[in-house]
Design a protein around this motif. Structure first.
Motif, mmCIF file in Angstrom:
data_model
loop_
_atom_site.group_PDB
_atom_site.id
_atom_site.type_symbol
_atom_site.label_atom_id
_atom_site.label_comp_id
_atom_site.label_asym_id
_atom_site.label_seq_id
_atom_site.Cartn_x
_atom_site.Cartn_y
_atom_site.Cartn_z
ATOM 1 N N SER A 69 0.826 -1.211 0.000
ATOM 2 C CA SER A 69 0.000 0.000 0.000
ATOM 3 C C SER A 69 0.861 1.262 0.000
ATOM 4 N N HIS A 70 0.206 2.385 -0.214
ATOM 5 C CA HIS A 70 0.898 3.673 -0.226
ATOM 6 C C HIS A 70 1.497 4.020 1.136
ATOM 7 N N THR A 71 1.059 3.355 2.187
ATOM 8 C CA THR A 71 1.604 3.607 3.529
ATOM 9 C C THR A 71 2.913 2.853 3.769
ATOM 10 N N GLY A 72 3.252 1.965 2.821
ATOM 11 C CA GLY A 72 4.457 1.168 2.987
ATOM 12 C C GLY A 72 4.219 -0.176 3.648
ATOM 13 N N ARG A 73 2.974 -0.442 4.008
ATOM 14 C CA ARG A 73 2.630 -1.701 4.669
ATOM 15 C C ARG A 73 2.102 -2.704 3.652
ATOM 16 N N TRP A 74 2.237 -3.981 3.991
ATOM 17 C CA TRP A 74 1.650 -5.046 3.180
ATOM 18 C C TRP A 74 0.232 -5.270 3.661
ATOM 19 N N GLU A 75 -0.716 -5.160 2.753
ATOM 20 C CA GLU A 75 -2.128 -5.336 3.074
ATOM 21 C C GLU A 75 -2.624 -6.643 2.463
ATOM 22 N N LYS A 76 -3.192 -7.505 3.303
ATOM 23 C CA LYS A 76 -3.720 -8.779 2.816
ATOM 24 C C LYS A 76 -4.940 -8.539 1.949
ATOM 25 N N MET A 77 -5.070 -9.379 0.926
ATOM 26 C CA MET A 77 -6.226 -9.333 0.039
ATOM 27 C C MET A 77 -7.018 -10.624 0.236
ATOM 28 N N PRO A 78 -8.292 -10.639 -0.105
ATOM 29 C CA PRO A 78 -9.125 -11.831 0.147
ATOM 30 C C PRO A 78 -8.991 -12.901 -0.935
ATOM 31 N N PHE A 79 -7.761 -13.191 -1.338
ATOM 32 C CA PHE A 79 -7.519 -14.203 -2.368
ATOM 33 C C PHE A 79 -6.567 -15.252 -1.832
ATOM 34 N N VAL A 80 -6.972 -16.500 -1.912
ATOM 35 C CA VAL A 80 -6.163 -17.631 -1.470
ATOM 36 C C VAL A 80 -6.344 -18.738 -2.485
ATOM 37 N N GLY A 81 -5.244 -19.422 -2.818
ATOM 38 C CA GLY A 81 -5.365 -20.544 -3.733
ATOM 39 C C GLY A 81 -4.025 -20.983 -4.274
ATOM 40 N N ALA A 82 -4.077 -21.822 -5.302
ATOM 41 C CA ALA A 82 -2.876 -22.297 -5.987
ATOM 42 C C ALA A 82 -2.324 -21.152 -6.850
ATOM 43 N N LEU A 83 -1.088 -21.297 -7.311
ATOM 44 C CA LEU A 83 -0.406 -20.206 -7.999
ATOM 45 C C LEU A 83 -1.094 -19.743 -9.280
ATOM 46 N N VAL A 84 -1.478 -20.645 -10.161
ATOM 47 C CA VAL A 84 -2.050 -20.224 -11.440
ATOM 48 C C VAL A 84 -3.392 -19.513 -11.247
ATOM 49 N N PRO A 85 -4.333 -20.070 -10.462
ATOM 50 C CA PRO A 85 -5.565 -19.313 -10.222
ATOM 51 C C PRO A 85 -5.311 -17.978 -9.512
ATOM 52 N N LEU A 86 -4.294 -17.945 -8.651
ATOM 53 C CA LEU A 86 -3.965 -16.709 -7.949
ATOM 54 C C LEU A 86 -3.436 -15.654 -8.914
ATOM 55 N N ALA A 87 -2.750 -16.072 -9.976
ATOM 56 C CA ALA A 87 -2.298 -15.135 -11.009
ATOM 57 C C ALA A 87 -3.501 -14.453 -11.648
ATOM 58 N N HIS A 88 -4.558 -15.205 -11.900
ATOM 59 C CA HIS A 88 -5.786 -14.628 -12.461
ATOM 60 C C HIS A 88 -6.396 -13.618 -11.490
ATOM 61 N N ASP A 89 -6.422 -13.954 -10.203
ATOM 62 C CA ASP A 89 -6.952 -13.036 -9.186
ATOM 63 C C ASP A 89 -6.109 -11.765 -9.116
ATOM 64 N N LEU A 90 -4.807 -11.931 -9.185
ATOM 65 C CA LEU A 90 -3.892 -10.795 -9.125
ATOM 66 C C LEU A 90 -4.150 -9.827 -10.274
ATOM 67 N N VAL A 91 -4.275 -10.349 -11.489
ATOM 68 C CA VAL A 91 -4.527 -9.506 -12.654
ATOM 69 C C VAL A 91 -5.911 -8.855 -12.563
ATOM 70 N N ALA A 92 -6.900 -9.610 -12.097
ATOM 71 C CA ALA A 92 -8.253 -9.057 -11.972
ATOM 72 C C ALA A 92 -8.296 -7.917 -10.952
ATOM 73 N N ALA A 93 -7.593 -8.070 -9.846
ATOM 74 C CA ALA A 93 -7.646 -7.079 -8.770
ATOM 75 C C ALA A 93 -6.660 -5.930 -8.947
ATOM 76 N N LEU A 94 -5.475 -6.234 -9.460
ATOM 77 C CA LEU A 94 -4.420 -5.216 -9.524
ATOM 78 C C LEU A 94 -3.925 -4.951 -10.942
ATOM 79 N N GLY A 95 -4.708 -5.326 -11.937
ATOM 80 C CA GLY A 95 -4.311 -5.146 -13.337
ATOM 81 C C GLY A 95 -3.776 -3.761 -13.669
#
Length: 112
Positions: A69-95
């Motif tokens: 985050s802009h504060t310099g802290r790591w903020e957890k996101m509500p995504f958990v899973g295997a690596l490939v599905p998590l890549a899809h979540d990452l692009v969807a949320a932080l594209g």
């Protein structure tokens, strides 16, 4: 008061970083995005800048996603899973944060 105990982080490997990086590259124009195994996490970088996100092993081939985050802290996101599905979540949320920077400004040959 009981003493605080530190949990031992699950080590991550360069192979896991490669799997996540290939999955991200396969989802669009993300060749400038790199993934490195560092400090028990898979750190996600744009070019050579600071990490913008990280994936943390939580056990049984499952990982959790966090963003820087802009504060310099790591903020957890509500995504958990295997690596490939998590890549899809990452692009969807932080594209937009992963997109290649466009510094053209839309002015080409206009004489300005």
């Amino acid at each position: 008061m009981a003493p605080r105990t530190r949990t031992r982080s699950t080590p991550v490997s360069a192979l896991e970083a490669d799997v996540l990086q290939r999955a991200l590259h396969g989802l669009g124009d993300y060749a400038h995005v790199s993934v490195r195994a560092e400090r028990g996490h898979l750190q996600i970088f744009i070019d050579d800048g600071a990490p913008v996100a990280r994936v943390t092993p939580i056990g049984a081939h499952h990982y959790g996603l966090s963003f820087h985050s802009h504060t310099g802290r790591w903020e957890k996101m509500p995504f958990v899973g295997a690596l490939v599905p998590l890549a899809h979540d990452l692009v969807a949320a932080l594209g937009p944060y992963l997109a290649r920077p466009d510094f053209s400004g839309g002015i080409r040959g206009s004489g300005h």
